[in-house]
Design a protein around this motif. Structure first.
Motif, short mmCIF file in Angstrom:
data_model
loop_
_atom_site.label_atom_id
_atom_site.label_comp_id
_atom_site.label_asym_id
_atom_site.label_seq_id
_atom_site.Cartn_x
_atom_site.Cartn_y
_atom_site.Cartn_z
N THR A 114 0.86 -1.18 0.00
CA THR A 114 0.00 0.00 0.00
C THR A 114 0.89 1.23 0.00
N ALA A 115 0.29 2.39 -0.13
CA ALA A 115 1.06 3.65 -0.08
C ALA A 115 1.81 3.76 1.24
N GLY A 116 1.25 3.18 2.29
CA GLY A 116 1.90 3.21 3.60
C GLY A 116 2.89 2.08 3.81
N GLY A 117 3.11 1.26 2.78
CA GLY A 117 4.09 0.18 2.86
C GLY A 117 3.57 -1.13 3.42
N GLN A 118 2.26 -1.22 3.69
CA GLN A 118 1.71 -2.47 4.22
C GLN A 118 1.59 -3.50 3.11
N ARG A 119 1.86 -4.74 3.47
CA ARG A 119 1.74 -5.84 2.52
C ARG A 119 0.26 -6.13 2.25
N ARG A 120 -0.05 -6.39 1.00
CA ARG A 120 -1.40 -6.82 0.61
C ARG A 120 -1.23 -8.04 -0.28
N TYR A 121 -1.75 -9.16 0.17
CA TYR A 121 -1.65 -10.42 -0.55
C TYR A 121 -2.88 -10.63 -1.41
N ARG A 122 -2.66 -11.09 -2.62
CA ARG A 122 -3.74 -11.35 -3.58
C ARG A 122 -4.08 -12.84 -3.59
N THR A 123 -5.09 -13.18 -4.36
CA THR A 123 -5.51 -14.58 -4.49
C THR A 123 -4.34 -15.45 -4.97
N ALA A 124 -3.54 -14.95 -5.90
CA ALA A 124 -2.39 -15.72 -6.38
C ALA A 124 -1.41 -16.02 -5.25
N ASP A 125 -1.29 -15.10 -4.29
CA ASP A 125 -0.41 -15.34 -3.14
C ASP A 125 -0.98 -16.43 -2.23
N VAL A 126 -2.30 -16.46 -2.11
CA VAL A 126 -2.95 -17.51 -1.30
C VAL A 126 -2.61 -18.87 -1.90
N VAL A 127 -2.71 -18.97 -3.21
CA VAL A 127 -2.38 -20.22 -3.89
C VAL A 127 -0.90 -20.56 -3.68
N LYS A 128 -0.02 -19.56 -3.72
CA LYS A 128 1.41 -19.81 -3.50
C LYS A 128 1.66 -20.32 -2.09
N VAL A 129 0.93 -19.79 -1.12
CA VAL A 129 1.10 -20.27 0.25
C VAL A 129 0.76 -21.76 0.31
N VAL A 130 -0.32 -22.15 -0.35
CA VAL A 130 -0.70 -23.57 -0.40
C VAL A 130 0.41 -24.38 -1.06
N LEU A 131 0.96 -23.88 -2.16
CA LEU A 131 2.05 -24.58 -2.85
C LEU A 131 3.29 -24.69 -1.97
#
Length: 132
Positions: free
Chosen positions: A36-53
């Protein structure tokens, strides 16, 4: 799965992981969340799938480096080679574990009063002494 984004805490909680694990995986090049503009991480659906992988890879015995190799290569043959390498390593570990189980089974079933005095066990130990 809807296409929303998740904070590091939300995504970590979803998988029962400490948030620092996701941060570590990011430093290892496994995850690339948006910021985000404030530097916070934002995970997308593709990241959710990567976590599973990543979790699946760890369950299969892959190191984080090996998981990175699988996730970052563009070459399907390289991904398959990584699977073959892991299959061979797992097969070796299974063979070693079966050998260890057999030794324990013998020790437990040994008719000697003390398995340390068992002729078969002593022979096994002798075979492991390096020549010198």
């Amino acid at each position: 799965m809807k296409s929303s984004t998740f904070s590091v805490g939300d995504l970590a909680s979803r998988f029962g992981l400490p948030a620092n694990v996701l941060r570590h995986w990011e430093t290892e090049g496994l995850l690339t969340p948006e910021r985000t503009a404030g530097g916070q991480r934002r995970y997308r659906t593709a990241d959710v799938v990567k976590v599973v992988l990543i979790l699946q890879g760890k369950e299969l015995g892959f190191s984080l480096g090996e998981i990175r190799r699988v996730l970052t290569t563009e070459d399907p043959a390289d991904r398959r080679a990584a699977l073959r390498d892991q299959h061979a390593a797992l097969t070796r570990r299974i063979t070693e574990a079966e050998t260890a189980r057999d030794a324990l089974s013998h020790a437990l079933a040994c008719t000697s009063e003390d398995f340390l005095e068992c002729e078969h066990f002593r022979g096994h130990l002798a075979a492991r002494i390096p020549p010198g």
